[in-house]
Scaffold this active site. Structure first.
Site, PDB file in Angstrom:
ATOM      1  N   PRO A 131      19.459  26.526  31.161  1.00 38.60           N
ATOM      2  CA  PRO A 131      20.283  28.088  31.867  1.00 38.60           C
ATOM      3  C   PRO A 131      22.053  27.546  31.633  1.00 38.60           C
ATOM      4  O   PRO A 131      23.098  28.049  32.338  1.00 38.60           O
ATOM      5  CB  PRO A 131      19.945  28.670  33.328  1.00 38.60           C
ATOM      6  CG  PRO A 131      19.234  27.063  33.629  1.00 38.60           C
ATOM      7  CD  PRO A 131      18.813  25.993  32.199  1.00 38.60           C
ATOM      8  N   GLU A 132      21.782  26.371  31.340  1.00 37.70           N
ATOM      9  CA  GLU A 132      23.585  25.345  30.851  1.00 37.70           C
ATOM     10  C   GLU A 132      24.755  27.060  30.606  1.00 37.70           C
ATOM     11  O   GLU A 132      25.800  26.845  30.864  1.00 37.70           O
ATOM     12  CB  GLU A 132      24.080  24.544  30.308  1.00 37.70           C
ATOM     13  CG  GLU A 132      23.125  23.392  31.115  1.00 37.70           C
ATOM     14  CD  GLU A 132      21.703  22.994  30.757  1.00 37.70           C
ATOM     15  OE1 GLU A 132      21.258  22.530  31.847  1.00 37.70           O
ATOM     16  OE2 GLU A 132      20.741  24.232  30.316  1.00 37.70           O
ATOM     17  N   ALA A 133      24.293  27.974  29.428  1.00 39.38           N
ATOM     18  CA  ALA A 133      25.405  28.236  28.671  1.00 39.38           C
ATOM     19  C   ALA A 133      25.827  29.699  29.809  1.00 39.38           C
ATOM     20  O   ALA A 133      26.796  29.772  29.731  1.00 39.38           O
ATOM     21  CB  ALA A 133      24.251  29.415  27.622  1.00 39.38           C
TER      22      ALA A 133
END
Length: 218
Positions: A131-133
């Site tokens: 989920p970094e984006a």
């Protein structure tokens, strides 16, 4: 206590145990894992190691609260980054097989921790995601490990969309070696770990180094 340590015969099980943070990887847990893996590597009565998570999931990834605190201190941030690198390098440095036993959420840096192990056993409820984006975090820690396992287009898709990969798809993508019922997870991981512990320590390190040098995952 952030890490449970249990010996099952010749296999040492290390369980991430920060239930209040869904086993998010902070400095304390990372340091404890590195120390525990080094201790297991040095223990003559330990043939293999299994990494697992206590509670509803394996790991929620990096501790974002800690990340926010470190943002204003460049020296501390670099020390923390070096600790993350040491953690992801630890399984490959061991002269014993390391198996990740994952269930529930396997997120970001937690997914990288699983993939840096020599083998991965997933429960049927395991869900890998990056989920970094969504947090506008550049995936410098997770991208290299994921790219070792996937081609560039699959890697880009997972990093850019953050979509979850269920256990069956993870098996099809070769992110995991086995998918088993949740209740069989630890037993299956321990059996696989012990079955892979035939080589002596130096031969095991040479095999891991050879595979690592090839650009392919161990």
């Amino acid at each position: 206590m952030v890490l449970q340590v249990e010996d099952r015969g010749r296999v040492r099980v290390l369980r991430l145990d920060r239930p209040e943070k869904r086993n998010a990887l902070n400095a304390g847990l990372c340091a404890a894992l590195v120390e525990a893996m080094q201790a297991a590597d040095a223990a003559a009565d330990v043939a293999a190691v299994v990494l697992a998570g206590a509670g509803p999931g394996f790991s929620a990834g990096a501790d974002l609260g800690e990340r926010a605190v470190l943002a204003a201190d460049e020296a501390a941030r670099q020390r923390r980054s070096a600790l993350s690198d040491a953690l992801l390098a630890a399984p490959a440095a061991m002269g014993k097989p390391v198996v990740a036993a994952v269930h529930g959420a396997v997120v970001g840096a937690g997914a990288s921790l699983a993939l840096c192990c020599d083998l991965v056993v997933a429960a049927e409820d395991a869900r890998f995601s990056y989920p970094e984006a969504r947090h506008d975090i550049f995936p410098s820690l997770v991208a290299p490990m994921l790219l070792r396992h996937l081609g560039p287009k699959d890697c880009f898709e997972l990093l850019a969309t953050g979509r979850a990969v269920e256990a069956a798809e993870a098996r099809a993508l070769r992110l995991v070696n086995q998918v088993v019922p949740r209740e069989a997870l630890i037993d299956a991981a321990c059996a696989l770990a012990e079955g892979a512990a035939l080589y002596g320590a130096e031969s095991m390190r040479r095999i891991k180094a050879m595979i690592g040098a090839s650009g392919l995952t161990t």
